[in-house]
Design a protein around this motif. Structure first.
Motif, PDB file in Angstrom:
ATOM      1  N   THR A 152      41.482  24.714  23.526  1.00 25.77           N
ATOM      2  CA  THR A 152      40.863  25.184  22.273  1.00 25.77           C
ATOM      3  C   THR A 152      41.020  24.352  21.191  1.00 25.77           C
ATOM      4  O   THR A 152      40.394  24.571  19.914  1.00 25.77           O
ATOM      5  CB  THR A 152      41.636  26.427  22.110  1.00 25.77           C
TER       6      THR A 152
ATOM      7  N   ASP B 197      43.155  27.655  34.749  1.00 27.97           N
ATOM      8  CA  ASP B 197      43.641  28.763  34.125  1.00 27.97           C
ATOM      9  C   ASP B 197      44.020  29.371  35.795  1.00 27.97           C
ATOM     10  O   ASP B 197      44.400  28.591  36.754  1.00 27.97           O
ATOM     11  CB  ASP B 197      42.135  29.806  33.993  1.00 27.97           C
TER      12      ASP B 197
ATOM     13  N   GLU C 143      42.928  31.201  38.307  1.00 26.47           N
ATOM     14  CA  GLU C 143      42.117  31.546  39.278  1.00 26.47           C
ATOM     15  C   GLU C 143      42.431  30.157  40.364  1.00 26.47           C
ATOM     16  O   GLU C 143      42.866  29.297  40.179  1.00 26.47           O
ATOM     17  CB  GLU C 143      40.607  31.393  39.008  1.00 26.47           C
TER      18      GLU C 143
ATOM     19  N   CYS D  37      36.007  28.921  41.746  1.00 27.86           N
ATOM     20  CA  CYS D  37      36.775  28.762  40.425  1.00 27.86           C
ATOM     21  C   CYS D  37      36.064  27.855  39.400  1.00 27.86           C
ATOM     22  O   CYS D  37      36.531  27.839  38.125  1.00 27.86           O
ATOM     23  CB  CYS D  37      38.423  28.675  40.657  1.00 27.86           C
TER      24      CYS D  37
ATOM     25  N   ASP E  36      32.242  28.717  32.031  1.00 24.78           N
ATOM     26  CA  ASP E  36      32.700  29.790  31.247  1.00 24.78           C
ATOM     27  C   ASP E  36      33.520  29.619  30.023  1.00 24.78           C
ATOM     28  O   ASP E  36      34.601  29.791  30.207  1.00 24.78           O
ATOM     29  CB  ASP E  36      32.956  30.977  32.144  1.00 24.78           C
TER      30      ASP E  36
ATOM     31  N   GLU F  18      34.083  30.634  27.231  1.00 25.05           N
ATOM     32  CA  GLU F  18      35.056  31.722  26.509  1.00 25.05           C
ATOM     33  C   GLU F  18      36.112  32.004  27.211  1.00 25.05           C
ATOM     34  O   GLU F  18      37.153  32.130  26.866  1.00 25.05           O
ATOM     35  CB  GLU F  18      33.995  33.053  26.315  1.00 25.05           C
ATOM     36  N   ASN F  19      35.867  32.133  28.707  1.00 26.55           N
ATOM     37  CA  ASN F  19      37.135  32.692  29.276  1.00 26.55           C
ATOM     38  C   ASN F  19      37.716  31.654  30.289  1.00 26.55           C
ATOM     39  O   ASN F  19      38.803  31.846  30.571  1.00 26.55           O
ATOM     40  CB  ASN F  19      36.783  33.955  30.365  1.00 26.55           C
ATOM     41  N   LYS F  20      37.237  30.473  30.328  1.00 25.73           N
ATOM     42  CA  LYS F  20      37.965  29.492  31.070  1.00 25.73           C
ATOM     43  C   LYS F  20      37.390  28.116  30.284  1.00 25.73           C
ATOM     44  O   LYS F  20      36.695  27.272  30.636  1.00 25.73           O
ATOM     45  CB  LYS F  20      36.978  29.253  32.463  1.00 25.73           C
ATOM     46  N   PRO F  21      38.246  27.940  29.264  1.00 31.80           N
ATOM     47  CA  PRO F  21      38.013  26.933  28.554  1.00 31.80           C
ATOM     48  C   PRO F  21      38.369  25.700  28.893  1.00 31.80           C
ATOM     49  O   PRO F  21      37.812  24.492  28.815  1.00 31.80           O
ATOM     50  CB  PRO F  21      38.752  27.187  27.084  1.00 31.80           C
TER      51      PRO F  21
END
Ligand code: TRP
Length: 341
Positions: A198, A231, A233, A238, A242, A244-247
């Motif tokens: 992030t 992450d 997953e 995987c 994405d 937002e959910n998988k930076p």
């Protein structure tokens, strides 16, 4: 001049010699600079005056400034086709910087997110230079009347302030500065930290496991990618884009895309059956191969002091000629008595 005899558009960018250049600096900025020389009249400088807003060991600053220039050249910036110089060698930067300080508002400077971030991180050294930095940056830019300023997303606000200052000055004194456009490259514009996806991959991050430097050796690079944060997953599917959910994964995909030229869809297909245990080393390998020739060239150039000196001497001579012309115009417009010698 191009083939139609119209002057080429001008581009300018700077980078602070405060740390080793990272993969982020290369993919986000320098890589795109090399190809532009045919189309644009390009100026690039080591922002050594900007580096003074934080405390440096003087010997380190000197070494890094030289090394960084060598790394730029190794990244494909041809000194015959681009004007490469050190900011402090063209004293017009500091001079116009002072003038523009007087046309930049306290409120404007207070709103700069970089100032807020840096002063929060460095509470014991919130100096005046850190605060007025954007006025010096405006001077860096406006001296050369560029059409475009290629910068990372994080510097966009500074370029916008530069535009406001230029317009303000032009309104008061008549056309003096060209009002430049920021130029944000698309793919790879923002490479994030491998351990903290992030926040941006920073060249001044002290620990260094989340960033990859141009001069890192291959084993180091592979180790950093194997440890990169993803992450929870796993297995087929995987690896998908994405942000937002998988930076973490999005960051690795951006890096892989920038190194291989593949699209996100192609990458998703390539790794559709794979887990992160396969994907992460593949990204590491792509990065190693991208950086290998750069590292080797840079080492050779750093060792050749006379060659480097020749590059930054010629660059500063050319830059000075242009910068002086703008500064003279500014001094005249604001009412300073012309220097007779
Ligand atoms: N502020 C930029 C950075 O931190 C470096 C910089 C200084 C710059 N002067 C500039 C970038 C002029 C573009 C144009 O990365």
């Amino acid at each position: 001049m191009d083939n139609n005899n119209t002057p080429k558009k001008v581009m300018l960018s700077g980078i602070k010699p405060t740390g080793d250049l990272t993969l982020g600096s290369y993919l986000g900025a320098i890589k795109n600079w090399a190809e532009r020389a045919e189309q644009f009249d390009c100026y690039y400088f080591m922002a050594d005056l900007h580096a003074l807003t934080t405390r440096n060991n003087p010997a380190d600053l000197r070494r890094r400034t030289r090394e960084q220039l060598a790394q730029y050249v190794a990244c494909g910036l041809d000194p015959e086709k681009n004007t490469l110089f050190l900011q402090s060698h063209v004293h017009e930067h500091a001079e116009l910087g002072w003038v523009l300080n007087c046309y930049t508002m306290f409120g404007e400077l207070s709103r700069m997110t970089q100032f807020k971030d840096k002063s929060a991180k460095n509470a014991e050294n919130i100096n005046g230079g850190l605060f007025t930095y954007p006025a010096l940056m405006a001077a860096d830019i406006l001296l050369y009347q560029p059409d475009y300023v290629p910068v990372g997303e994080d510097q966009k606000q500074h370029v916008e302030l530069t535009r406001d200052v230029a317009q303000r000055f032009n309104n008061l004194y008549g056309e003096t500065f060209k009002v430049p456009e920021p130029w944000i490259p698309k793919v790879g514009a923002r490479v994030m930290d491998l351990l903290d996806p992030t926040s941006k991959m920073s060249k001044s991050d002290e620990i260094g496991n989340g960033r990859v430097c141009l001069m890192d050796d291959p084993a180091d690079i592979m180790r950093k990618f194997k440890r990169a944060v993803t992450d929870s997953e796993s297995g087929a599917g995987c690896v998908r884009f994405d942000p937002e959910n998988k930076p973490g994964v999005a960051n690795l995909m951006q890096i892989y895309a920038a190194c291989t030229g593949k699209s996100f869809t192609e990458i998703e297909q390539e790794f559709s059956a794979a887990g992160y245990g396969v994907f992460k080393p593949a990204v590491g390998e792509a990065v190693i191969e991208t950086l290998r020739p750069i590292r080797e060239d840079a080492a050779r150039i750093i060792a050749d002091k006379a060659y480097l000196e020749d590059i930054y001497t010629k660059g500063a001579q050319k830059a000075t000629y242009v910068a002086r012309k703008t500064l003279r115009k500014v001094y005249k417009k604001i009412g300073l008595v012309e220097k007779p010698f």
